[in-house]
Write a protein that holds these residues in place. Sequence first.
Motif, mmCIF file in Angstrom:
data_model
loop_
_atom_site.group_PDB
_atom_site.id
_atom_site.type_symbol
_atom_site.label_atom_id
_atom_site.label_comp_id
_atom_site.label_asym_id
_atom_site.label_seq_id
_atom_site.Cartn_x
_atom_site.Cartn_y
_atom_site.Cartn_z
ATOM 1 N N MET A 27 12.880 -0.832 -17.186
ATOM 2 C CA MET A 27 11.844 -0.137 -17.931
ATOM 3 C C MET A 27 11.002 0.726 -17.000
ATOM 4 O O MET A 27 10.804 0.388 -15.845
ATOM 5 C CB MET A 27 10.934 -1.138 -18.642
ATOM 6 C CG MET A 27 11.629 -1.956 -19.710
ATOM 7 S SD MET A 27 10.478 -3.093 -20.496
ATOM 8 C CE MET A 27 11.608 -3.935 -21.627
ATOM 9 N N LYS A 28 10.516 1.824 -17.540
ATOM 10 C CA LYS A 28 9.612 2.696 -16.785
ATOM 11 C C LYS A 28 8.295 2.777 -17.555
ATOM 12 O O LYS A 28 8.267 3.213 -18.707
ATOM 13 C CB LYS A 28 10.219 4.080 -16.601
ATOM 14 C CG LYS A 28 9.328 5.026 -15.792
ATOM 15 C CD LYS A 28 10.011 6.362 -15.547
ATOM 16 C CE LYS A 28 11.066 6.260 -14.462
ATOM 17 N NZ LYS A 28 11.599 7.583 -14.058
ATOM 18 N N ILE A 29 7.218 2.327 -16.919
ATOM 19 C CA ILE A 29 5.914 2.272 -17.555
ATOM 20 C C ILE A 29 5.009 3.355 -16.982
ATOM 21 O O ILE A 29 4.883 3.488 -15.760
ATOM 22 C CB ILE A 29 5.244 0.895 -17.347
ATOM 23 C CG1 ILE A 29 6.197 -0.242 -17.717
ATOM 24 C CG2 ILE A 29 3.947 0.811 -18.146
ATOM 25 C CD1 ILE A 29 6.614 -0.272 -19.153
ATOM 26 N N ILE A 30 4.371 4.123 -17.862
ATOM 27 C CA ILE A 30 3.425 5.154 -17.461
ATOM 28 C C ILE A 30 2.029 4.540 -17.463
ATOM 29 O O ILE A 30 1.605 3.980 -18.478
ATOM 30 C CB ILE A 30 3.474 6.354 -18.428
ATOM 31 C CG1 ILE A 30 4.914 6.881 -18.550
ATOM 32 C CG2 ILE A 30 2.543 7.462 -17.974
ATOM 33 C CD1 ILE A 30 5.124 7.820 -19.733
ATOM 34 N N VAL A 31 1.326 4.623 -16.346
ATOM 35 C CA VAL A 31 0.010 3.998 -16.207
ATOM 36 C C VAL A 31 -1.049 5.060 -15.941
ATOM 37 O O VAL A 31 -0.904 5.884 -15.025
ATOM 38 C CB VAL A 31 0.009 2.959 -15.064
ATOM 39 C CG1 VAL A 31 -1.385 2.351 -14.886
ATOM 40 C CG2 VAL A 31 1.031 1.858 -15.331
#
Length: 346
Positions: free
Chosen positions: A1-5
């Motif tokens: 998964m790639k999470i944008i913070v």
Amino acid sequence: MKIIVDAMGGDNAPQAPVMGAIQANKEDGVEIILVGRGEDILKTLAANGISDLPSGVEIAHASEVVEMCDDPATAFRKKKDSSLTVGLTLLKEGAGDAFISAGSTGALLSAATLVTKRIKGIRRAALAPVVPTGNGGAVLIDCGANAECPPEYLLQFAYMGSYYAEKVLGREKPKVGLLNIGAEPSKGTDLQTTVYPMLEAASDAGRINFVGNVEAREAVQGAVDVIVSDGYSGNIFLKTMEGTGLYLAREIKAMFKKNLMTKLAALLVSGGLKEFKRKMDSSEVGGTALLGISKPVIKAHGSSDAKAIRSAITKTKEYIASNIIQDITENIDLMRLDTPAAAEKE
């Protein structure tokens, strides 16, 4: 998964979101996009002994920041290069699987609604935190995103909260209760008395497991898995719980520090005290899902530290894996008052 913070959102930005994200990347291998002022992000990393970006972490530069004092309804439009607007645009374009922000709740809700959009047919997105209760936690929906609600909002909240309790909390046939001042169907304002038969009809049709009105006291004791409320009442309920937890923790600590005997007693129950503190610690929860948005958007508490952001990323992974958005999308006709499916039982 790639999470944008959102690296610039929250009272403790950029330290908290940056280091919480770095911790999640290091411990779980989660890919991270840190959105914000690149120089500030790099300075934060350097201050924490990190000279090079870790593998799986990237920076998306955004020169502006949505401040808490900005108008939440228009800030993201006026500041088109803010970390909030850039981050949600990346999510919309598929650059990441979810977006997390500890910034302004109102701005996040407005931006998520207009940038990433609501699920078609959902009238309003809702904040749905899991609050500590006697049955291991309950979904509170809504807790502040919508202060005033017509009956259809609450009907949709009940469905979305039920899906969340089933898929994320693992509750089979989750019990749905309508937050009210009494158990009788006649209790409450026009909103509660109008939506009650709607929820009852949905339950009779086997779509949700509505168990009736629930008072705040019974809700805290664990009578239901989903607490349905307008945002005004839900926010009061949530803040009262938070305040009560802090008060009890302070009083218990003072009680055990009175003398040598009470300090010895504290040692004997230290395990239980730590567990109680963990249950009431908002940093353990981390984030609250914005249910009804077409892509995963998570609101972290404004005062989040790195631990809370780390927890929010864990919750986000669970939210993505649950496929709740797909469930809501597939059942939207049951959740609207203007469709044949919703009136099927009539």
